[in-house]
Design a protein around this motif. Structure first.
Motif, PDB file in Angstrom:
ATOM      1  N   LEU A 204      21.239  33.952  32.474  1.00 45.33           N
ATOM      2  CA  LEU A 204      20.391  34.623  33.080  1.00 45.33           C
ATOM      3  C   LEU A 204      19.046  33.698  33.174  1.00 45.33           C
ATOM      4  N   LEU A 205      18.928  32.848  32.231  1.00 42.02           N
ATOM      5  CA  LEU A 205      17.556  31.760  32.179  1.00 42.02           C
ATOM      6  C   LEU A 205      18.175  30.587  33.024  1.00 42.02           C
ATOM      7  N   GLY A 206      19.357  30.510  33.392  1.00 40.72           N
ATOM      8  CA  GLY A 206      19.888  29.368  34.099  1.00 40.72           C
ATOM      9  C   GLY A 206      20.129  28.095  33.305  1.00 40.72           C
ATOM     10  N   GLN A 207      20.456  28.415  31.942  1.00 39.04           N
ATOM     11  CA  GLN A 207      20.387  27.220  31.230  1.00 39.04           C
ATOM     12  C   GLN A 207      21.746  26.574  30.974  1.00 39.04           C
ATOM     13  N   ASP A 208      21.899  25.512  30.606  1.00 37.87           N
ATOM     14  CA  ASP A 208      23.113  24.939  30.242  1.00 37.87           C
ATOM     15  C   ASP A 208      23.722  25.601  29.149  1.00 37.87           C
ATOM     16  N   PHE A 209      24.957  25.880  29.024  1.00 35.82           N
ATOM     17  CA  PHE A 209      25.439  26.753  27.823  1.00 35.82           C
ATOM     18  C   PHE A 209      25.577  25.913  26.493  1.00 35.82           C
ATOM     19  N   ASN A 210      25.526  24.373  26.840  1.00 38.59           N
ATOM     20  CA  ASN A 210      25.595  23.550  25.599  1.00 38.59           C
ATOM     21  C   ASN A 210      24.227  22.826  25.337  1.00 38.59           C
ATOM     22  N   THR A 211      23.103  23.450  25.735  1.00 40.76           N
ATOM     23  CA  THR A 211      21.929  22.561  25.517  1.00 40.76           C
ATOM     24  C   THR A 211      21.657  22.256  24.283  1.00 40.76           C
ATOM     25  N   VAL A 212      20.995  21.482  23.959  1.00 44.23           N
ATOM     26  CA  VAL A 212      20.565  20.856  22.550  1.00 44.23           C
ATOM     27  C   VAL A 212      19.006  21.141  22.439  1.00 44.23           C
ATOM     28  N   SER A 213      18.431  21.534  23.514  1.00 41.46           N
ATOM     29  CA  SER A 213      16.861  21.863  23.320  1.00 41.46           C
ATOM     30  C   SER A 213      16.387  22.979  22.686  1.00 41.46           C
ATOM     31  N   LYS A 214      15.634  22.781  21.577  1.00 40.59           N
ATOM     32  CA  LYS A 214      15.493  24.058  20.855  1.00 40.59           C
ATOM     33  C   LYS A 214      14.679  24.967  21.531  1.00 40.59           C
ATOM     34  N   SER A 215      13.766  24.712  22.520  1.00 40.91           N
ATOM     35  CA  SER A 215      12.924  25.658  23.307  1.00 40.91           C
ATOM     36  C   SER A 215      13.921  26.743  24.145  1.00 40.91           C
ATOM     37  N   ASP A 216      15.070  25.994  24.685  1.00 38.06           N
ATOM     38  CA  ASP A 216      16.156  26.631  25.364  1.00 38.06           C
ATOM     39  C   ASP A 216      16.826  27.783  24.377  1.00 38.06           C
ATOM     40  N   TRP A 217      16.886  27.491  23.490  1.00 37.50           N
ATOM     41  CA  TRP A 217      17.675  28.440  22.419  1.00 37.50           C
ATOM     42  C   TRP A 217      16.396  29.458  22.096  1.00 37.50           C
ATOM     43  N   ASP A 218      15.402  29.165  21.751  1.00 36.25           N
ATOM     44  CA  ASP A 218      14.385  29.965  21.688  1.00 36.25           C
ATOM     45  C   ASP A 218      13.844  31.087  22.576  1.00 36.25           C
ATOM     46  N   ALA A 219      14.122  30.373  23.926  1.00 40.30           N
ATOM     47  CA  ALA A 219      13.871  31.440  25.157  1.00 40.30           C
ATOM     48  C   ALA A 219      15.003  32.391  24.954  1.00 40.30           C
ATOM     49  N   ALA A 220      16.231  31.776  25.027  1.00 42.06           N
ATOM     50  CA  ALA A 220      17.553  32.715  24.800  1.00 42.06           C
ATOM     51  C   ALA A 220      17.456  33.793  23.846  1.00 42.06           C
ATOM     52  N   ALA A 221      17.080  33.306  22.666  1.00 37.92           N
ATOM     53  CA  ALA A 221      17.067  34.184  21.578  1.00 37.92           C
ATOM     54  C   ALA A 221      15.849  35.170  21.697  1.00 37.92           C
ATOM     55  N   GLU A 222      14.662  34.920  22.302  1.00 40.42           N
ATOM     56  CA  GLU A 222      13.697  35.873  22.744  1.00 40.42           C
ATOM     57  C   GLU A 222      14.160  37.062  23.738  1.00 40.42           C
ATOM     58  N   LEU A 223      15.025  36.585  24.681  1.00 37.62           N
ATOM     59  CA  LEU A 223      15.609  37.524  25.518  1.00 37.62           C
ATOM     60  C   LEU A 223      16.528  38.447  24.803  1.00 37.62           C
ATOM     61  N   LEU A 224      17.363  38.059  23.729  1.00 36.01           N
ATOM     62  CA  LEU A 224      18.200  38.843  23.113  1.00 36.01           C
ATOM     63  C   LEU A 224      17.494  39.753  22.399  1.00 36.01           C
ATOM     64  N   LYS A 225      16.200  39.289  21.756  1.00 34.73           N
ATOM     65  CA  LYS A 225      15.513  40.296  20.878  1.00 34.73           C
ATOM     66  C   LYS A 225      15.005  41.425  21.442  1.00 34.73           C
ATOM     67  N   LYS A 226      14.549  41.112  22.846  1.00 34.56           N
ATOM     68  CA  LYS A 226      13.935  42.001  23.860  1.00 34.56           C
ATOM     69  C   LYS A 226      15.158  42.875  23.995  1.00 34.56           C
ATOM     70  N   GLN A 227      16.389  42.592  24.264  1.00 39.35           N
ATOM     71  CA  GLN A 227      17.389  43.388  24.713  1.00 39.35           C
ATOM     72  C   GLN A 227      17.687  44.386  23.217  1.00 39.35           C
ATOM     73  N   ARG A 228      17.721  43.832  22.213  1.00 41.00           N
ATOM     74  CA  ARG A 228      17.856  44.701  21.004  1.00 41.00           C
ATOM     75  C   ARG A 228      16.839  45.653  20.832  1.00 41.00           C
ATOM     76  N   GLU A 229      15.527  45.072  21.251  1.00 40.17           N
ATOM     77  CA  GLU A 229      14.606  46.250  20.835  1.00 40.17           C
ATOM     78  C   GLU A 229      14.274  47.303  21.860  1.00 40.17           C
ATOM     79  N   THR A 230      14.693  47.205  23.273  1.00 39.92           N
ATOM     80  CA  THR A 230      14.674  48.056  24.215  1.00 39.92           C
ATOM     81  C   THR A 230      15.916  48.888  24.418  1.00 39.92           C
ATOM     82  N   VAL A 231      17.117  48.229  24.465  1.00 40.31           N
ATOM     83  CA  VAL A 231      18.427  48.799  24.800  1.00 40.31           C
ATOM     84  C   VAL A 231      19.204  49.133  23.584  1.00 40.31           C
ATOM     85  N   HIS A 232      18.712  48.760  22.315  1.00 37.58           N
ATOM     86  CA  HIS A 232      19.714  48.963  21.357  1.00 37.58           C
ATOM     87  C   HIS A 232      21.187  48.563  21.493  1.00 37.58           C
TER      88      HIS A 232
END
Lengths: 411, 277
Positions: A204-232
């Motif tokens: 969804l974020l248009g990232q490389d699945f094998n990224t080594v950038s911490k900020s990429d993982w942070d952004a992805a984690a943020e998105l998943l957290k949002k999903q956990r909070e809103t969609v359960h």
């Protein structure tokens, strides 16, 4: 693979001990094949196979007992639920396996950490006969100067897909973002493993699945957290079968072959390959460094590529096989399934997983634990401190009471 | 003579001592070792600092454990009292019925609740006949509490029942003779005498409830994440034995503190026959 909860598996295993012995048919192998396996001198040896749950035929053909019948080798078969589970079991030590069936990125990791042995292809003659070279590119990479294909024989290939129940989802979804739609609150199933789940956010974020950038993982984690909070979402692996087939859930993420299987049991299900991109993967046989029976392990890999056995497995597992003998067999029922054999030229943005450096992996795991671990605790502090206060009061009351009684008796 | 008997008692005890050294003491030392080292084996306190991230999870776990334990107590206490005062054959049968579910696998019993509580499960299918629902019974905190109470209730009933059935009936009769009302018999005689049973039942329900991970995963559907889940994840998924071990260590210390509080109740002269099973 990854079908039905391991628990149900236990049940099935218990039941099948009695049942399969009668229902599975013996395969009639040619004289040549029978003699080949008998001549390997494996009689009386043991082979420890560690495979995904429900990832081998036990119904039409009892593959393991056929192997035992032909070679005289005893198979000790155990199953795992995810690559990570398998790896921690291996890395923890104290266990010894001959055959493992990891996926792509885990094959690379095992290779990098020298936990698997190079294959002697002269003991796997079926590879040259039946392996479809079209899939060869998947194992062409080199890790530390070692070619993956020298260590791994592909068992199955597949993709991740989005499965939905047409009773709940009226409009055909085209994007992973439907998993964030609050309309389907409490009705969403997500992968219960970090890489597959992160890959969806990453797509969804248009990232490389094998990224080594911490900020990429942070952004992805943020998105998943949002999903956990809103969609359960509920995080599952093999339980997805029961849950989707029962019609309790609207959306699920899983693997293509498994969709066909669920669809057989619940025709309301449909699937899409979301436009943001999917993960393509393979699972392969490798031989563990700790193997005590390498020849037996190679015979096993060879046996799994026998046309009869490969067909039985392909029909049972529903994943795409790279075995030419199966692909060319007219009896093979899944060859026309678009979910199992998609037109790869039409899939946009498909990405494969590769092994991540250790620090990235640790970071991803820590983020994943946080995605799943964060609870809404605001109301809980109140409950907790009330409980604590009540307990303290009880203790105090009790102690005072005791003291009083003591005094009373003393008097 | 003296010496001989102590040697004999040592001999008799040796299998258990060996067992506890091998399977209790040694693992504890390993947990301690992992908790205080990093992946390469060097001493570090990072794991202990890492626990701070999970403090809310700890509190949540203790909250859930406490709620489940209190509910178990409320259900079990009247039942145990009633049971201890009925006919012998009925008692035997009821105790067996209490223990019967324990003969089945804990995993299967918990998993069965999914098919009972699910949207197309037994309850919701029944409600659908009347046009109600489906009610969201699964994948929430209540389902987790239900799972805990269901699974650990026998551990509350049995010690309570043991204490109450051993209770001297003449004490109750004496209280009644002296004009105590039913309520004050229970409050002034039965309750104080059953404190050891309450304490041991409390322990045996609270400890497994706080540390469970299977119940939360199956019945909580990932919405409720307790400390057991975090520890399990550290070992199974994240492959971070060190953080997992230090979390386990903290959990153990917290449980020890809770048990210490409970000992205040049992450590008295009236504490007899409490801890059982």
């Amino acid at each position: 693979m990854k079908r039905i909860a391991s628990l149900t598996l236990c049940l099935i295993l218990m039941l099948s001990l009695g049942v399969t012995a009668f229902s599975a048919e013996q395969v009639e192998f040619s004289e040549e094949v029978t003699q080949y396996y008998a001549s390997l001198g494996l009689q009386g040896t043991k082979l420890n196979v560690y495979n995904w749950g429900e990832y081998i035929d036990t119904e039409e053909v009892d593959v393991l007992s056929e192997f035992e019948r032909l070679t005289g080798c005893t198979v000790n078969y155990t199953t795992f639920e995810s690559n990570e589970n398998m790896y921690s079991k291996l890395a923890g030590g104290g266990v010894s396996y001959d055959i493992l069936v990891p996926s792509d990125y885990m094959v690379e990791k095992l290779l990098k950490e020298e936990m698997i042995l190079p294959l002697d292809y002269s003991n796997i003659p079926n590879y040259e006969k039946y392996f479809d070279e079209e899939y060869g590119y998947l194992v062409d990479d080199e890790i530390d100067g070692k070619k993956i294909s020298d260590y791994a024989v592909i068992y199955n290939v597949g993709t991740t897909i989005l499965i939905y129940n047409t009773n709940y989802v009226k409009e055909t979804p085209t994007s992973w973002s439907v998993l964030w739609d609050e309309q389907y609150k409490d009705k969403v199933l997500m992968f219960n493993n970090p890489r597959d789940s992160f890959a969806i956010a990453q797509a969804l974020l248009g990232q490389d699945f094998n990224t080594v950038s911490k900020s990429d993982w942070d952004a992805a984690a943020e998105l998943l957290k949002k999903q956990r909070e809103t969609v359960h979402p509920t995080y599952v692996m093999d339980e997805v079968f029961n849950k989707m087939e029962s019609g309790d859930y609207a959306l699920a993420t899983y693997y293509a072959g498994d969709y066909e299987l669920m669809h057989d049991n619940n025709p309301d299900l449909a699937y899409v390959l979301p436009e943001e991109g999917i993960n393509t993967f393979y699972d392969a046989f490798v031989i563990s460094q700790s193997s005590q029976n390498k020849k037996g392990a190679e015979a096993f890999i060879n046996f799994m590529m026998e046309p009869e056995i490969a067909l039985a497995n392909a029909e049972y597992i529903y994943y795409a096989t790279p075995n030419k003998a199966v692909l060319e067999n007219e009896d093979y029922s899944l060859i026309d399934s678009e979910a199992v054999y998609p037109d790869y030229s039409e899939i946009k943005n498909a990405q494969a997983f590769h092994d991540l450096p250790n620090d990235t992996l640790q970071y991803m795991n820590a983020q994943w634990m946080k995605v799943k671990g964060e609870n809404d605790t605001t109301h809980l502090y109140v409950v907790f401190f009330t409980c604590l206060a009540l307990i303290a009061l009880t203790v105090a009351a009790y102690l005072i009471h005791k003291k009083k009684m003591k005094k009373y008796y003393e008097v | 003579m003296m010496k001989k008997s102590s040697f004999a008692s040592k001999l008799i005890n040796s299998p258990y001592i060996l067992w506890s050294v091998l399977f209790i003491i040694a693992p504890l030392i390993m947990v301690l070792y992992y908790a205080l080292t990093d992946a390469s084996g060097a001493f570090t306190l990072d794991n202990v600092k890492g626990i701070a991230d999970y403090s809310s999870t700890f509190i949540l776990s203790i909250g859930y454990g406490a709620v489940a334990t209190v509910i178990s107590l409320i259900i079990a206490y009247p039942f145990a009292y009633f049971l201890a005062h009925t006919g012998a054959s009925f008692q035997r049968m009821s105790v067996m019925l209490v223990m019967l579910p324990m003969w089945m696998s804990f995993l299967i019993r918990t998993y069965s609740w999914i098919t009972i509580l699910g949207d197309s499960g037994v309850i919701n299918s029944f409600l659908r006949i009347f046009g109600i629902g489906p009610l969201p019974l699964l994948n929430n905190g209540a389902a987790v509490i239900l799972g805990m109470v269901y699974n650990f209730l026998p551990y509350m009933i049995l010690p309570l029942y043991t204490v109450m059935s051993r209770m001297d009936r003449s004490l109750i009769e004496a209280a009644e003779d002296l004009g105590a009302s039913r309520l004050s018999v229970i409050r002034r005689v039965v309750l104080p005498l059953s404190v050891p049973g309450i304490a041991s039942g409390f322990t045996m329900v609270f400890v497994p409830s706080v540390s469970t991970f299977y119940i939360t995963q199956k019945l909580g559907g990932g919405q409720i994440n307790l400390i057991g889940d975090v520890i399990e994840g550290q070992f199974q998924v994240a492959n971070n034995y060190n953080l997992g071990a230090s979390l386990s260590l903290v959990l153990m210390v917290m449980i020890l503190i809770c048990l210490g509080i409970l000992r205040l109740f049992t450590d008295s002269d009236e504490g007899n026959g409490g801890v059982l099973i």
